[in-house]
Design a protein around this motif. Sequence first.
Motif, PDB file in Angstrom:
ATOM      1  N   ALA A 271       8.587  -4.520  10.498  1.00 36.09           N
ATOM      2  CA  ALA A 271       7.155  -4.245  10.396  1.00 36.09           C
ATOM      3  C   ALA A 271       6.709  -4.037   8.953  1.00 36.09           C
ATOM      4  O   ALA A 271       5.546  -4.263   8.620  1.00 36.09           O
ATOM      5  N   THR A 272       7.619  -3.602   8.099  1.00 36.23           N
ATOM      6  CA  THR A 272       7.247  -3.335   6.702  1.00 36.23           C
ATOM      7  C   THR A 272       7.569  -4.495   5.770  1.00 36.23           C
ATOM      8  O   THR A 272       7.324  -4.387   4.563  1.00 36.23           O
ATOM      9  N   MET A 273       8.098  -5.580   6.296  1.00 38.24           N
ATOM     10  CA  MET A 273       8.465  -6.708   5.435  1.00 38.24           C
ATOM     11  C   MET A 273       7.267  -7.383   4.772  1.00 38.24           C
ATOM     12  O   MET A 273       7.387  -7.955   3.699  1.00 38.24           O
ATOM     13  N   ALA A 274       6.107  -7.312   5.438  1.00 39.72           N
ATOM     14  CA  ALA A 274       4.921  -7.967   4.878  1.00 39.72           C
ATOM     15  C   ALA A 274       4.225  -7.109   3.829  1.00 39.72           C
ATOM     16  O   ALA A 274       3.256  -7.551   3.230  1.00 39.72           O
ATOM     17  N   ARG A 275       4.706  -5.902   3.608  1.00 42.80           N
ATOM     18  CA  ARG A 275       4.071  -5.014   2.633  1.00 42.80           C
ATOM     19  C   ARG A 275       4.195  -5.603   1.238  1.00 42.80           C
ATOM     20  O   ARG A 275       5.257  -6.054   0.826  1.00 42.80           O
ATOM     21  N   ARG A 276       3.096  -5.589   0.490  1.00 38.12           N
ATOM     22  CA  ARG A 276       3.089  -6.122  -0.866  1.00 38.12           C
ATOM     23  C   ARG A 276       2.770  -5.053  -1.917  1.00 38.12           C
ATOM     24  O   ARG A 276       3.177  -5.161  -3.065  1.00 38.12           O
ATOM     25  N   GLY A 277       2.025  -4.019  -1.521  1.00 37.42           N
ATOM     26  CA  GLY A 277       1.639  -2.981  -2.477  1.00 37.42           C
ATOM     27  C   GLY A 277       2.326  -1.659  -2.201  1.00 37.42           C
ATOM     28  O   GLY A 277       3.132  -1.525  -1.280  1.00 37.42           O
ATOM     29  N   ARG A 278       1.970  -0.704  -2.995  1.00 36.09           N
ATOM     30  CA  ARG A 278       2.536   0.634  -2.864  1.00 36.09           C
ATOM     31  C   ARG A 278       1.832   1.388  -1.740  1.00 36.09           C
ATOM     32  O   ARG A 278       0.608   1.482  -1.721  1.00 36.09           O
TER      33      ARG A 278
END
Length: 419
Positions: free
Chosen positions: A276-283
């Motif tokens: 679920a967190t793989m698409a995170r790009r920012g902080r």
Amino acid sequence: MALPRTLASLSVRNFRLFVLGQLLSVTCTWMMVIAQDWLVLDLSGNSGTALGVVTAMQFTPVLLFTLYGGRLADRHSKRRILILANAASGLLALALGTWVLVGEVRLWHIWLFALALGTVNSVEAPTRISFVSEMVGSELLPNASAMSAAYFNLARVVGPAIAGFLIARLDVGPVMLLNALSYVATVVGLSMIRPAELHLPAARPTKARVVDGLRYVRRCPDLILPLALVGVAGLIGFNFQLTLPLLAKTEFHTDPAAFGLLSSALAAGSLLAAFATMARRGRPTALVVTCSAIAFGAAEAVTGLAPTLPVACLLLTLTGFAMMYFAQASNHRVQLGSDPLYRGRVMSLYTLIFQGTTPLGALLTGWLAEHHGVRPTLTTAGLLTLTTATLTLRPTLRRPPPPPSPDHSPYAPGAWQDR
């Protein structure tokens, strides 16, 4: 190499090699954990205190030496440090596995092995965490960090399940020897990494003092909240290595295979959170960190009330999801807010707080489980984590975003704004 956004970090050759070696090694390490814990319970007559001592011995060196490990990571080649550390871990696993097969192993033998392995891990853990950014760069760091969590938790799903099967048929010794052999894959993968393709800082600090890293963190107030919440969760909430074998053996009266099932359920939830967190790009924001800690505490508290093994597996899946989401959010908030020159020392502090509190927590959890039962221990740990995170929620909501930094570097304190 074209890959979907969620797999973007695997387009980096060095990181692919790293992941392949780690996946095999970590899977076998979780097999080793299951074998070791089951052996301790057999030797001690199902003593929660004895299991707590093993956990404390393994994590005490983290408390003592991790900050120095971060100093080494900032001063020297992280790849070389990791090669040496994994080779040492493989030799230690080989020694213990051989000892179990050919001799009469005692509890103090396992304690000695745990202490030695913990000493190696105190250097390996902060080096490995900070090495990820050198392999992929800052833009892909959130994705690579989530990918690391994914392979780690995939190993937690597969490893315990395989371990339960093998222990029931071959006993614990062969499982330990398989773990020793798996470190060869890690060392080979690290040796094949191309140093010229790493994202290294312009210059390494010549002194890299531990105290300078601590002063740097003190100057970055936005790092304090995630570190504090990680400290509380590490002390009282993350002791599943101790509570799950006790839950399986003393509450549900099951065999090693069922113990592996409980561990796999927790890991399955963690794996879903990593995806679920793989698409995170920012902080991630401070609010995300706090709310995920609240969710984790609530899920763990309810897990302690599970009446049956299937219900416990379901609740552990939810707990694992919340636990990993919180761990990833806090990790990303700390890493993406740190200057690369200090990142090894910052992440060593993160590791110290995350794992270094485990010796005290393990001893306390083992004592509580032995005298009051593992169910009340799980529920109490969850409620304490929930309460602590809730108390930080109002200050988090009131805190204004930090002003823009005059330094436009993406690594400068305050350069990553809350969203």
